[in-house]
Design an enzyme around this catalytic site. Sequence first.
Site, PDB file in Angstrom:
ATOM      1  N   GLY A   1     -59.498 -58.674  62.200  1.00 25.62           N
ATOM      2  CA  GLY A   1     -59.265 -59.029  60.862  1.00 25.62           C
ATOM      3  C   GLY A   1     -60.381 -59.434  59.878  1.00 25.62           C
ATOM      4  O   GLY A   1     -61.561 -58.816  60.102  1.00 25.62           O
TER       5      GLY A   1
ATOM      6  N   TYR B   1     -46.734 -73.666  56.113  1.00 27.61           N
ATOM      7  CA  TYR B   1     -48.161 -73.055  56.243  1.00 27.61           C
ATOM      8  C   TYR B   1     -48.950 -73.396  54.956  1.00 27.61           C
ATOM      9  O   TYR B   1     -50.121 -73.405  55.007  1.00 27.61           O
ATOM     10  CB  TYR B   1     -47.776 -71.549  56.375  1.00 27.61           C
ATOM     11  CG  TYR B   1     -48.960 -70.715  55.975  1.00 27.61           C
ATOM     12  CD1 TYR B   1     -50.122 -70.737  56.865  1.00 27.61           C
ATOM     13  CD2 TYR B   1     -49.014 -69.783  55.071  1.00 27.61           C
ATOM     14  CE1 TYR B   1     -51.252 -70.016  56.551  1.00 27.61           C
ATOM     15  CE2 TYR B   1     -50.239 -68.950  54.646  1.00 27.61           C
ATOM     16  CZ  TYR B   1     -51.355 -69.256  55.567  1.00 27.61           C
ATOM     17  OH  TYR B   1     -52.396 -68.180  55.149  1.00 27.61           O
TER      18      TYR B   1
ATOM     19  N   ILE C   1     -68.562 -68.210  62.944  1.00 28.86           N
ATOM     20  CA  ILE C   1     -67.432 -67.753  62.280  1.00 28.86           C
ATOM     21  C   ILE C   1     -66.294 -68.037  63.414  1.00 28.86           C
ATOM     22  O   ILE C   1     -66.132 -67.307  64.586  1.00 28.86           O
ATOM     23  CB  ILE C   1     -67.343 -66.110  61.976  1.00 28.86           C
ATOM     24  CG1 ILE C   1     -68.673 -65.740  61.316  1.00 28.86           C
ATOM     25  CG2 ILE C   1     -66.118 -65.686  61.266  1.00 28.86           C
ATOM     26  CD1 ILE C   1     -68.668 -64.132  60.898  1.00 28.86           C
ATOM     27  N   THR C   2     -65.360 -68.747  62.830  1.00 29.57           N
ATOM     28  CA  THR C   2     -64.017 -69.015  63.630  1.00 29.57           C
ATOM     29  C   THR C   2     -62.974 -67.869  63.371  1.00 29.57           C
ATOM     30  O   THR C   2     -62.886 -67.189  62.423  1.00 29.57           O
ATOM     31  CB  THR C   2     -63.401 -70.259  63.438  1.00 29.57           C
ATOM     32  OG1 THR C   2     -62.845 -70.274  62.145  1.00 29.57           O
ATOM     33  CG2 THR C   2     -64.248 -71.461  63.316  1.00 29.57           C
ATOM     34  N   GLY C   3     -62.344 -67.592  64.619  1.00 20.80           N
ATOM     35  CA  GLY C   3     -61.472 -66.498  64.634  1.00 20.80           C
ATOM     36  C   GLY C   3     -62.151 -65.160  63.956  1.00 20.80           C
ATOM     37  O   GLY C   3     -61.604 -64.235  63.284  1.00 20.80           O
ATOM     38  N   ALA C   4     -63.221 -64.594  64.939  1.00 19.98           N
ATOM     39  CA  ALA C   4     -63.954 -63.545  64.296  1.00 19.98           C
ATOM     40  C   ALA C   4     -63.826 -62.236  65.138  1.00 19.98           C
ATOM     41  O   ALA C   4     -64.347 -61.172  65.116  1.00 19.98           O
ATOM     42  CB  ALA C   4     -65.485 -63.974  64.335  1.00 19.98           C
ATOM     43  N   ASN C   5     -62.874 -62.091  66.026  1.00 19.87           N
ATOM     44  CA  ASN C   5     -62.733 -61.097  66.908  1.00 19.87           C
ATOM     45  C   ASN C   5     -61.726 -59.886  66.371  1.00 19.87           C
ATOM     46  O   ASN C   5     -61.510 -58.826  66.879  1.00 19.87           O
ATOM     47  CB  ASN C   5     -62.124 -61.425  68.655  1.00 19.87           C
ATOM     48  CG  ASN C   5     -60.764 -62.218  68.532  1.00 19.87           C
ATOM     49  OD1 ASN C   5     -60.103 -62.053  67.688  1.00 19.87           O
ATOM     50  ND2 ASN C   5     -60.769 -62.817  69.493  1.00 19.87           N
TER      51      ASN C   5
END
Length: 316
Positions: free
Chosen positions: A32, A185, A26-30
């Site tokens: 949210g 975005y 999972i990317t960006g899992a620390n």
Amino acid sequence: MADTTFGPKGWTPERLGSLKDKTFLITGANAGAGFQAARTLLNKSARVVMLNRSAEKSIAAIQALKTEFGNDADVSFVRMDLASLASVREAAEEVLRTVPRIDALMCNAAIAQVPTQKLTVDGFESMLGTNHYGHFLLCGLLFPRIEESQGRIVVVSSLGYNMGIKTIQFDDMNWDRNYHQNKTYSQSKLAQMMFAYELQDRLAAVGKTDVKVYVCHPGSSRTSLITTSGNLMTRIAFKLMSLSPMVQSAEKGSWPEVMCATEEGLEQRALYGPTGTSEFIGPVGKGTLHPHAYDKTVMERLWVLSEKEVGLEWGL
């Protein structure tokens, strides 16, 4: 019409059986939705490897998960900054060295609503560079391992893909002339979806149907995304909105990506997420997918450009 595949309550993690011996990246899992997805998967005995930019936050996140699930919880992290192609290459090398199987690569990390134009170290507009090019390269480098595992690629997009100019601004990819925190975005999230749908087509064309590619979005969730990159007005507006019933928890926001990483029988040319009010909240299922997200001419052109920009040919 609402999707009733999973009944009136939609898809929930209650549908999950044991995920022992399965590995999820999972990317960006620390924080949210990515953190919540990790929680759900660990709760079912999966192995979770986080790909995060901050070592400090990753160590804290792992500590929190081990406190909740016990020291035997199989969770680790590889440091990776999606805004740097060199960092993505290093992280992919480490993953290939240390992770023997990949059941799903969940492209969850993103930056949003960056108030003024910023460029990555490689010279890309920051949101396109991070959200699209970084993941495009990561998926390409890890693809052989995903294919060996007959795994999946899950692209977490956003309803933002349907705002803005609804295509790719090829004559000015960095938005030098008309930078706009929301429209730029939107293009980055549209680019991610186009990558996924074009990858589906390319895999089908060469008969590599063992790898499945799914696209989802979290709806309107209480995550740190806007608070970390938006300007003051955006952050205030989002803070007020997050108190409203039109916003759900980060945990619920993570359900579409967990579903796409685990559930059998999903459609590939689809967009999964909440199916309630404006598709911001509500039961998780198949939502509305607008045709501009899979405009074939644009998808093909974006694929060729992306291969060139990141310096990787997929060979598909």
